[in-house]
Design a protein around this motif. Sequence first.
Motif, PDB file in Angstrom:
ATOM      1  N   CYS A  59       0.835  -1.215   0.000  1.00  0.00           N
ATOM      2  CA  CYS A  59       0.000   0.000   0.000  1.00  0.00           C
ATOM      3  C   CYS A  59       0.865   1.258   0.000  1.00  0.00           C
ATOM      4  CB  CYS A  59      -0.926   0.005   1.214  1.00  0.00           C
ATOM      5  SG  CYS A  59      -2.348  -1.108   1.101  1.00  0.00           S
ATOM      6  N   MET A  60       1.938   1.246   0.781  1.00  0.00           N
ATOM      7  CA  MET A  60       2.807   2.419   0.816  1.00  0.00           C
ATOM      8  C   MET A  60       3.476   2.636  -0.532  1.00  0.00           C
ATOM      9  SD  MET A  60       2.648   4.314   3.431  1.00  0.00           S
ATOM     10  CE  MET A  60       3.880   5.347   2.669  1.00  0.00           C
ATOM     11  N   ARG A  61       3.907   1.554  -1.177  1.00  0.00           N
ATOM     12  CA  ARG A  61       4.495   1.691  -2.515  1.00  0.00           C
ATOM     13  C   ARG A  61       3.461   2.283  -3.490  1.00  0.00           C
ATOM     14  NH1 ARG A  61       6.200  -3.788  -1.306  1.00  0.00           N
ATOM     15  NH2 ARG A  61       8.358  -3.785  -0.540  1.00  0.00           N
ATOM     16  N   ALA A  62       2.230   1.816  -3.376  1.00  0.00           N
ATOM     17  CA  ALA A  62       1.173   2.341  -4.245  1.00  0.00           C
ATOM     18  C   ALA A  62       0.901   3.812  -3.951  1.00  0.00           C
ATOM     19  CB  ALA A  62      -0.106   1.517  -4.066  1.00  0.00           C
ATOM     20  N   LEU A  63       0.891   4.187  -2.670  1.00  0.00           N
ATOM     21  CA  LEU A  63       0.664   5.583  -2.318  1.00  0.00           C
ATOM     22  C   LEU A  63       1.768   6.470  -2.888  1.00  0.00           C
ATOM     23  CD1 LEU A  63      -0.944   7.728  -0.757  1.00  0.00           C
ATOM     24  CD2 LEU A  63       0.456   7.189   1.247  1.00  0.00           C
ATOM     25  N   HIS A  64       3.013   6.028  -2.785  1.00  0.00           N
ATOM     26  CA  HIS A  64       4.117   6.810  -3.345  1.00  0.00           C
ATOM     27  C   HIS A  64       3.972   6.949  -4.862  1.00  0.00           C
ATOM     28  CE1 HIS A  64       6.708   7.677   0.050  1.00  0.00           C
ATOM     29  NE2 HIS A  64       6.537   6.430   0.500  1.00  0.00           N
ATOM     30  N   ARG A  65       3.547   5.891  -5.533  1.00  0.00           N
ATOM     31  CA  ARG A  65       3.345   5.989  -6.980  1.00  0.00           C
ATOM     32  C   ARG A  65       2.241   6.977  -7.327  1.00  0.00           C
ATOM     33  NH1 ARG A  65       3.086   0.273 -10.050  1.00  0.00           N
ATOM     34  NH2 ARG A  65       2.150   1.692 -11.586  1.00  0.00           N
ATOM     35  N   LEU A  66       1.155   6.930  -6.581  1.00  0.00           N
ATOM     36  CA  LEU A  66       0.067   7.877  -6.825  1.00  0.00           C
ATOM     37  C   LEU A  66       0.538   9.317  -6.634  1.00  0.00           C
ATOM     38  CD1 LEU A  66      -2.773   5.936  -4.983  1.00  0.00           C
ATOM     39  CD2 LEU A  66      -2.795   6.547  -7.420  1.00  0.00           C
ATOM     40  N   LEU A  67       1.357   9.530  -5.607  1.00  0.00           N
ATOM     41  CA  LEU A  67       1.890  10.872  -5.365  1.00  0.00           C
ATOM     42  C   LEU A  67       2.856  11.281  -6.474  1.00  0.00           C
ATOM     43  CD1 LEU A  67       2.460  10.533  -1.520  1.00  0.00           C
ATOM     44  CD2 LEU A  67       0.889  12.144  -2.608  1.00  0.00           C
ATOM     45  N   ASP A  68       3.750  10.376  -6.865  1.00  0.00           N
ATOM     46  CA  ASP A  68       4.731  10.695  -7.905  1.00  0.00           C
ATOM     47  C   ASP A  68       4.057  10.970  -9.250  1.00  0.00           C
ATOM     48  OD1 ASP A  68       6.740  10.343  -6.062  1.00  0.00           O
ATOM     49  OD2 ASP A  68       7.237   8.295  -6.713  1.00  0.00           O
ATOM     50  N   GLU A  69       2.967  10.237  -9.509  1.00  0.00           N
ATOM     51  CA  GLU A  69       2.268  10.395 -10.793  1.00  0.00           C
ATOM     52  C   GLU A  69       1.220  11.501 -10.771  1.00  0.00           C
ATOM     53  OE1 GLU A  69       0.716   6.502 -11.589  1.00  0.00           O
ATOM     54  OE2 GLU A  69       2.720   5.568 -11.578  1.00  0.00           O
ATOM     55  N   LYS A  70       1.111  12.187  -9.625  1.00  0.00           N
ATOM     56  CA  LYS A  70       0.182  13.315  -9.483  1.00  0.00           C
ATOM     57  C   LYS A  70      -1.252  12.911  -9.858  1.00  0.00           C
ATOM     58  CE  LYS A  70       3.670  16.927 -10.248  1.00  0.00           C
ATOM     59  NZ  LYS A  70       4.612  16.197  -9.433  1.00  0.00           N
ATOM     60  N   ARG A  71      -1.683  11.825  -9.250  1.00  0.00           N
ATOM     61  CA  ARG A  71      -3.003  11.271  -9.562  1.00  0.00           C
ATOM     62  C   ARG A  71      -4.110  11.835  -8.667  1.00  0.00           C
ATOM     63  NH1 ARG A  71      -2.435   5.995 -11.674  1.00  0.00           N
ATOM     64  NH2 ARG A  71      -4.710   5.842 -11.589  1.00  0.00           N
ATOM     65  N   PHE A  72      -3.771  12.685  -7.727  1.00  0.00           N
ATOM     66  CA  PHE A  72      -4.764  13.091  -6.729  1.00  0.00           C
ATOM     67  C   PHE A  72      -5.692  14.178  -7.246  1.00  0.00           C
ATOM     68  CE2 PHE A  72      -1.891  10.708  -4.165  1.00  0.00           C
ATOM     69  CZ  PHE A  72      -2.691  10.169  -3.174  1.00  0.00           C
ATOM     70  N   ASP A  73      -6.838  14.259  -6.577  1.00  0.00           N
ATOM     71  CA  ASP A  73      -7.900  15.179  -6.982  1.00  0.00           C
ATOM     72  C   ASP A  73      -7.417  16.623  -6.946  1.00  0.00           C
ATOM     73  OD1 ASP A  73     -10.385  15.939  -7.787  1.00  0.00           O
ATOM     74  OD2 ASP A  73     -11.439  15.371  -5.955  1.00  0.00           O
ATOM     75  N   ARG A  74      -7.983  17.434  -7.820  1.00  0.00           N
ATOM     76  CA  ARG A  74      -7.681  18.862  -7.852  1.00  0.00           C
ATOM     77  C   ARG A  74      -8.325  19.536  -6.643  1.00  0.00           C
ATOM     78  NH1 ARG A  74     -11.961  17.602 -10.749  1.00  0.00           N
ATOM     79  NH2 ARG A  74     -13.797  18.954 -10.767  1.00  0.00           N
ATOM     80  N   PRO A  75      -7.937  20.785  -6.344  1.00  0.00           N
ATOM     81  CA  PRO A  75      -8.536  21.477  -5.192  1.00  0.00           C
ATOM     82  C   PRO A  75     -10.052  21.627  -5.350  1.00  0.00           C
ATOM     83  CG  PRO A  75      -6.593  22.648  -5.982  1.00  0.00           C
ATOM     84  CD  PRO A  75      -6.893  21.585  -6.997  1.00  0.00           C
ATOM     85  N   GLN A  76     -10.777  21.270  -4.293  1.00  0.00           N
ATOM     86  CA  GLN A  76     -12.235  21.406  -4.330  1.00  0.00           C
ATOM     87  C   GLN A  76     -12.795  22.141  -3.114  1.00  0.00           C
ATOM     88  OE1 GLN A  76     -14.803  18.374  -5.780  1.00  0.00           O
ATOM     89  NE2 GLN A  76     -13.158  17.135  -6.622  1.00  0.00           N
ATOM     90  N   ASN A  77     -11.937  22.516  -2.172  1.00  0.00           N
ATOM     91  CA  ASN A  77     -12.381  23.244  -0.980  1.00  0.00           C
ATOM     92  C   ASN A  77     -13.493  22.501  -0.241  1.00  0.00           C
ATOM     93  OD1 ASN A  77     -10.571  25.144  -1.838  1.00  0.00           O
ATOM     94  ND2 ASN A  77     -12.076  26.671  -2.441  1.00  0.00           N
ATOM     95  N   LEU A  78     -13.327  21.175  -0.115  1.00  0.00           N
ATOM     96  CA  LEU A  78     -14.363  20.359   0.516  1.00  0.00           C
ATOM     97  C   LEU A  78     -14.046  20.117   1.986  1.00  0.00           C
ATOM     98  CD1 LEU A  78     -15.168  17.645  -2.179  1.00  0.00           C
ATOM     99  CD2 LEU A  78     -16.580  19.589  -1.489  1.00  0.00           C
ATOM    100  N   MET A  79     -15.074  20.222   2.812  1.00  0.00           N
ATOM    101  CA  MET A  79     -14.952  19.912   4.229  1.00  0.00           C
ATOM    102  C   MET A  79     -16.045  18.929   4.622  1.00  0.00           C
ATOM    103  SD  MET A  79     -17.750  21.417   5.873  1.00  0.00           S
ATOM    104  CE  MET A  79     -17.225  21.817   7.511  1.00  0.00           C
ATOM    105  N   GLY A  80     -15.756  18.137   5.667  1.00  0.00           N
ATOM    106  CA  GLY A  80     -16.731  17.170   6.180  1.00  0.00           C
ATOM    107  C   GLY A  80     -16.788  17.238   7.692  1.00  0.00           C
ATOM    108  N   LEU A  81     -17.833  16.673   8.256  1.00  0.00           N
ATOM    109  CA  LEU A  81     -18.086  16.799   9.689  1.00  0.00           C
ATOM    110  C   LEU A  81     -18.705  15.517  10.226  1.00  0.00           C
ATOM    111  CD1 LEU A  81     -18.350  18.696  12.220  1.00  0.00           C
ATOM    112  CD2 LEU A  81     -20.549  19.418  11.289  1.00  0.00           C
TER     113      LEU A  81
END
Length: 500
Positions: free
Chosen positions: A25-47
């Motif tokens: 999982c950590m290897r996969a997380l690093h790949r996702l970070l390196d490949e810039k796969r994460f969501d764009r800014p959405q200013n979302l909050m939860g409660l």
Amino acid sequence: MGEKVVSGGFDLSDRQWQRAKLRDCMRALHRLLDEKRFDRPQNLMGLEIELNLAGSDGMPRMMNAQVLERIASQDFQTELGQCNLEVNIVPHRLSGRVLDQLAEELRTGLAYADRKAREVSSQIVMIGILPTLVAEDLGSSNLSCDERYKMLNEQMLAARGEDFIIDVEGVERFVYSSGSIAPEAACTSVQLHLQVTPARFAAVWNAAQAVAAVQIAVGANSPFIFGHEVWRESRPPLFLQSTDFRQPEFASQGMRPRTWFGERWISRPAELFEENLRYFPPLLRTDQEEEPLRVLDEGGVPQLYELTLHNGTVYRWNRPVYGVADGVPHLRVENRVLPAGPTVTDVIANVAFYYGLVRALVEEPRPVWSRMPFEAAAENFDAACRDGIDAVLRWPRSGRFPSLPRIPAVRLVRDELLPLAAAGLDAWGVEPADRDRYLGVIEERCRLRANGASWQAATYHQARDAGMDREAALAAMTRRYCALARTEEPVHTWPVGFSD
């Protein structure tokens, strides 16, 4: 921690299997970070808000299964103890009239849940620790009927190899030996989520750590542990000790507890997940069969089930969260500092203060964590938990790691942090009317030096001075608290005692 777990125990091979999956999982997380796969800014909050159940007499009611059956809504879920529920509010965009919208949704949802609870002679109470709970109310038989809670209890108890010792000294000293983690269920909190991009994650987490103490100072609402008056915000020491799987010898050697403030500022999001794997052994195993690296190789997005499950058993006061929504991964900072209650107005005031202040601190050219040693933030957190609204905190004025003068929390908040929070809410695009209304609640708490903890303590002592014994005074105070909370007037306006 809503993931399904494998039932039937957790043996040596399970731990080895889970540890290997966590590394994947950590290897996969690093790949996702390196490949810039994460969501764009959405200013979302939860409660999310954890709740207590009590009867009309102010005493705890161990019946969340019956209440949840009547509520029949996926917005409400079980929590660790049978006297607990949790309500989840759908994510909102931080803009416009979001604060009033949150308040209205919470009032509607809680009023509905309270009506259903009253059908079985119970009621919903938002409070950090229900004052009428006693140690005998929270044994292993009072855990919610959920396999994950049973297994978590078994694994933590096995790791410790002896009873959990709760020893908290404040106004009074409370000492108790527990054969389960059930005392943790006494602690009910508000959990604030903020979705952030990887580039901003470290700054948001650092800012949240820096302001944890002032959140506690103005929002404390847990002055009693099992009928004993201890710290003004007693959840942190109770939570830490009731989940402390370390044997005393290991604790003295510096082994980290699973309930943890942390020990340093961070510079990248993966650091916290890495620490969780490095310092804390897995306790549970999922029933999922995902191969995260293979999912990535095939162009998909892994759920990282094992990482998410493990992350949910490390109780940071500001926790990193990985999630996937609509097939796109994202990161969140989950702020777990605040106690529940007393009213919806008070909760939303705390929400406004947190989100506004974090936004402003993240955007400062010389952020506070560059001018303040991490040890000072940790010391501030302890001081705020002990003293609440009367806490004195260390806060930088100028330069790098200056002398950090000690400042009363109420003065720091009124003179410096509230203007920052207002600027932060403006940056989010929150309507000025919402901004002023809810930050005004924080300002008045500071002006009057009044919050939920100070009201509880003062009303309890008035009852004792009137001749009530401890149990009767706590019950009377709790009943009065419930009655005033239903008026929806913020806690700083409540009259101390039992007359309007």
